[in-house]
Design a protein around this motif. Structure first.
Motif, PDB file in Angstrom:
ATOM      1  N   TYR A  13      10.278   1.490 -13.920  1.00  0.00           N
ATOM      2  CA  TYR A  13       9.503   2.308 -12.978  1.00  0.00           C
ATOM      3  C   TYR A  13       9.080   3.622 -13.636  1.00  0.00           C
ATOM      4  N   ALA A  14      10.016   4.262 -14.342  1.00  0.00           N
ATOM      5  CA  ALA A  14       9.714   5.546 -14.978  1.00  0.00           C
ATOM      6  C   ALA A  14       8.670   5.390 -16.082  1.00  0.00           C
ATOM      7  N   LEU A  15       8.773   4.329 -16.870  1.00  0.00           N
ATOM      8  CA  LEU A  15       7.821   4.122 -17.957  1.00  0.00           C
ATOM      9  C   LEU A  15       6.431   3.789 -17.417  1.00  0.00           C
ATOM     10  N   LEU A  16       6.369   3.015 -16.344  1.00  0.00           N
ATOM     11  CA  LEU A  16       5.079   2.739 -15.718  1.00  0.00           C
ATOM     12  C   LEU A  16       4.456   4.032 -15.190  1.00  0.00           C
ATOM     13  N   ALA A  17       5.313   4.924 -14.670  1.00  0.00           N
ATOM     14  CA  ALA A  17       4.813   6.204 -14.159  1.00  0.00           C
ATOM     15  C   ALA A  17       4.259   7.079 -15.279  1.00  0.00           C
ATOM     16  N   CYS A  18       4.709   6.831 -16.508  1.00  0.00           N
ATOM     17  CA  CYS A  18       4.261   7.638 -17.655  1.00  0.00           C
ATOM     18  C   CYS A  18       3.035   7.047 -18.353  1.00  0.00           C
ATOM     19  N   LEU A  19       2.683   5.815 -18.032  1.00  0.00           N
ATOM     20  CA  LEU A  19       1.525   5.190 -18.679  1.00  0.00           C
ATOM     21  C   LEU A  19       0.234   5.865 -18.237  1.00  0.00           C
ATOM     22  N   GLU A  20      -0.588   6.209 -19.195  1.00  0.00           N
ATOM     23  CA  GLU A  20      -1.859   6.846 -18.886  1.00  0.00           C
ATOM     24  C   GLU A  20      -2.948   5.787 -18.686  1.00  0.00           C
ATOM     25  N   LYS A  21      -3.842   6.067 -17.757  1.00  0.00           N
ATOM     26  CA  LYS A  21      -5.003   5.209 -17.523  1.00  0.00           C
ATOM     27  C   LYS A  21      -6.241   5.865 -18.132  1.00  0.00           C
ATOM     28  N   PRO A  22      -7.179   5.093 -18.669  1.00  0.00           N
ATOM     29  CA  PRO A  22      -7.161   3.633 -18.768  1.00  0.00           C
ATOM     30  C   PRO A  22      -6.114   3.138 -19.759  1.00  0.00           C
ATOM     31  N   GLN A  56       0.828  -1.208   0.000  1.00  0.00           N
ATOM     32  CA  GLN A  56       0.000   0.000   0.000  1.00  0.00           C
ATOM     33  C   GLN A  56       0.863   1.258   0.000  1.00  0.00           C
ATOM     34  N   GLN A  57       1.983   1.221   0.719  1.00  0.00           N
ATOM     35  CA  GLN A  57       2.883   2.370   0.760  1.00  0.00           C
ATOM     36  C   GLN A  57       3.538   2.603  -0.593  1.00  0.00           C
ATOM     37  N   GLN A  58       3.917   1.528  -1.282  1.00  0.00           N
ATOM     38  CA  GLN A  58       4.531   1.654  -2.607  1.00  0.00           C
ATOM     39  C   GLN A  58       3.545   2.235  -3.610  1.00  0.00           C
ATOM     40  N   VAL A  59       2.297   1.825  -3.524  1.00  0.00           N
ATOM     41  CA  VAL A  59       1.260   2.352  -4.412  1.00  0.00           C
ATOM     42  C   VAL A  59       1.054   3.840  -4.158  1.00  0.00           C
ATOM     43  N   ALA A  60       1.055   4.239  -2.882  1.00  0.00           N
ATOM     44  CA  ALA A  60       0.881   5.656  -2.542  1.00  0.00           C
ATOM     45  C   ALA A  60       2.054   6.481  -3.058  1.00  0.00           C
ATOM     46  N   ASN A  61       3.279   5.974  -2.890  1.00  0.00           N
ATOM     47  CA  ASN A  61       4.467   6.681  -3.380  1.00  0.00           C
ATOM     48  C   ASN A  61       4.433   6.816  -4.904  1.00  0.00           C
ATOM     49  N   PHE A  62       4.045   5.735  -5.556  1.00  0.00           N
ATOM     50  CA  PHE A  62       3.998   5.720  -7.017  1.00  0.00           C
ATOM     51  C   PHE A  62       2.945   6.695  -7.523  1.00  0.00           C
ATOM     52  N   SER A  63       1.810   6.742  -6.859  1.00  0.00           N
ATOM     53  CA  SER A  63       0.755   7.673  -7.244  1.00  0.00           C
ATOM     54  C   SER A  63       1.228   9.114  -7.130  1.00  0.00           C
ATOM     55  N   ALA A  64       1.994   9.412  -6.074  1.00  0.00           N
ATOM     56  CA  ALA A  64       2.520  10.769  -5.881  1.00  0.00           C
ATOM     57  C   ALA A  64       3.509  11.126  -6.982  1.00  0.00           C
ATOM     58  N   VAL A  65       4.325  10.166  -7.395  1.00  0.00           N
ATOM     59  CA  VAL A  65       5.287  10.393  -8.484  1.00  0.00           C
ATOM     60  C   VAL A  65       4.541  10.707  -9.781  1.00  0.00           C
ATOM     61  N   ARG A  66       3.497   9.966 -10.077  1.00  0.00           N
ATOM     62  CA  ARG A  66       2.722  10.184 -11.292  1.00  0.00           C
ATOM     63  C   ARG A  66       2.064  11.565 -11.290  1.00  0.00           C
ATOM     64  N   GLN A  67       1.531  11.958 -10.169  1.00  0.00           N
ATOM     65  CA  GLN A  67       0.894  13.275 -10.074  1.00  0.00           C
ATOM     66  C   GLN A  67       1.910  14.395 -10.284  1.00  0.00           C
ATOM     67  N   SER A  68       3.089  14.246  -9.696  1.00  0.00           N
ATOM     68  CA  SER A  68       4.129  15.255  -9.853  1.00  0.00           C
ATOM     69  C   SER A  68       4.603  15.326 -11.304  1.00  0.00           C
ATOM     70  N   LEU A  69       4.733  14.162 -11.922  1.00  0.00           N
ATOM     71  CA  LEU A  69       5.168  14.120 -13.323  1.00  0.00           C
ATOM     72  C   LEU A  69       4.160  14.814 -14.228  1.00  0.00           C
ATOM     73  N   ASN A  70       2.893  14.530 -14.037  1.00  0.00           N
ATOM     74  CA  ASN A  70       1.860  15.155 -14.860  1.00  0.00           C
ATOM     75  C   ASN A  70       1.792  16.669 -14.635  1.00  0.00           C
ATOM     76  N   LYS A  71       2.002  17.074 -13.397  1.00  0.00           N
ATOM     77  CA  LYS A  71       1.926  18.495 -13.056  1.00  0.00           C
ATOM     78  C   LYS A  71       3.042  19.298 -13.700  1.00  0.00           C
ATOM     79  N   HIS A  72       4.239  18.707 -13.764  1.00  0.00           N
ATOM     80  CA  HIS A  72       5.411  19.444 -14.232  1.00  0.00           C
ATOM     81  C   HIS A  72       5.893  18.986 -15.611  1.00  0.00           C
TER      82      HIS A  72
END
Length: 263
Positions: free
Chosen positions: A199-208, A88-104
């Protein structure tokens, strides 16, 4: 058409009696709607009731069916299954990374790349593997000469997934590079360079997820579970990285059938 056939195949465009010229020839292009419909009837009546395909057995031998595994992930080695809290902690960290990436993303996309950074073309699979992993990992070279500075020569050690690089990659590029690296990983060992890029490429994948991306990440999770079982030295850092990949695929991208059971 014969009456029996007409009963089984009722007319969608019934043709009543019509005056056709005595010299009507069904082999020439029709000149009137009545001639066209009459020609369709004649051609349909000539079709055989049963058609058998002519198959060349030699071609079947050359093109065998490919079996694709749809099984889940293999369980973690005893004592190495991640806890639910950790996942659960890894998912939360990953979600924060994705949000930061999209924002900037727009900011980092506008930044100039260093002069030594040349991103390969989309279809250059070998170029992307070398770009991400470096010649040392890609070519499986254990050691480089002492006079080479590994901290500077990115051609040898690979370029890290800098924000200025991944922010320039659209979804087609992200999916393609992910496919290239997963394909390489299918026959090679897991390395830190590979882990950072995955990890970086997964962070860049858009959902759905697109269908091809959905298939790729499932393939990645299964491969990680295979490597994890075969990890002879039981390197905790290595297994933790493999656990992370499986966790993100299964719990963030909702592939719950691949998730590790909490220890």
């Amino acid at each position: 058409m014969e009456s029996g056939v007409e009963e089984l195949m009722p007319r969608l465009l019934p043709v009543g009696d019509c005056d056709l010229a005595e010299d009507f020839d069904p082999t020439v292009p029709p000149r009137t709607p009545q001639e066209y419909l009459k020609r369709v009837q004649i051609e349909a009546a000539r079709c055989p009731d049963v058609v058998v395909a002519q198959i060349d057995p030699k071609k079947l031998k050359k093109k065998q069916t490919v079996n694709i595994s749809i099984s889940g992930c293999q369980p973690a080695p005893e004592g190495y299954s991640p806890t639910l809290k950790w996942q659960q902690q890894q998912v939360a960290n990953f979600s924060a990374v994705r949000q930061s990436l999209n924002k900037h993303r727009n900011y980092w996309r506008s930044q100039h790349l260093d002069s030594n950074v040349t991103m390969p073309k989309l279809e250059d699979e070998e170029g992307w593997k070398k770009f991400c992993l470096g010649e040392r990992v890609y070519s499986e070279i254990d050691e480089l000469s002492d006079n080479e500075n590994l901290g500077i020569d990115y051609i040898k050690v690979g370029f890290p997934p800098l924000l200025s690089i991944v922010s320039r990659m659209n979804q087609v590029t992200v999916t393609s590079v992910l496919e290239y690296l997963i394909s390489w990983f299918g026959e090679k060992k897991f390395t830190p360079e590979l882990g950072r890029w995955l990890y970086a490429l997964l962070a860049c994948l858009e959902k759905p997820l697109l269908p091809e991306a959905h298939s790729l990440i499932r393939q990645l999770a299964r491969r990680c579970s295979e490597v994890r079982v075969l990890e002879e030295s039981k390197n905790e850092e290595q297994i933790s990285a493999l656990n992370l990949m499986i966790c993100l695929v299964s719990r963030y991208f909702d592939q719950r059938d691949l998730a590790d059971e909490p220890s």
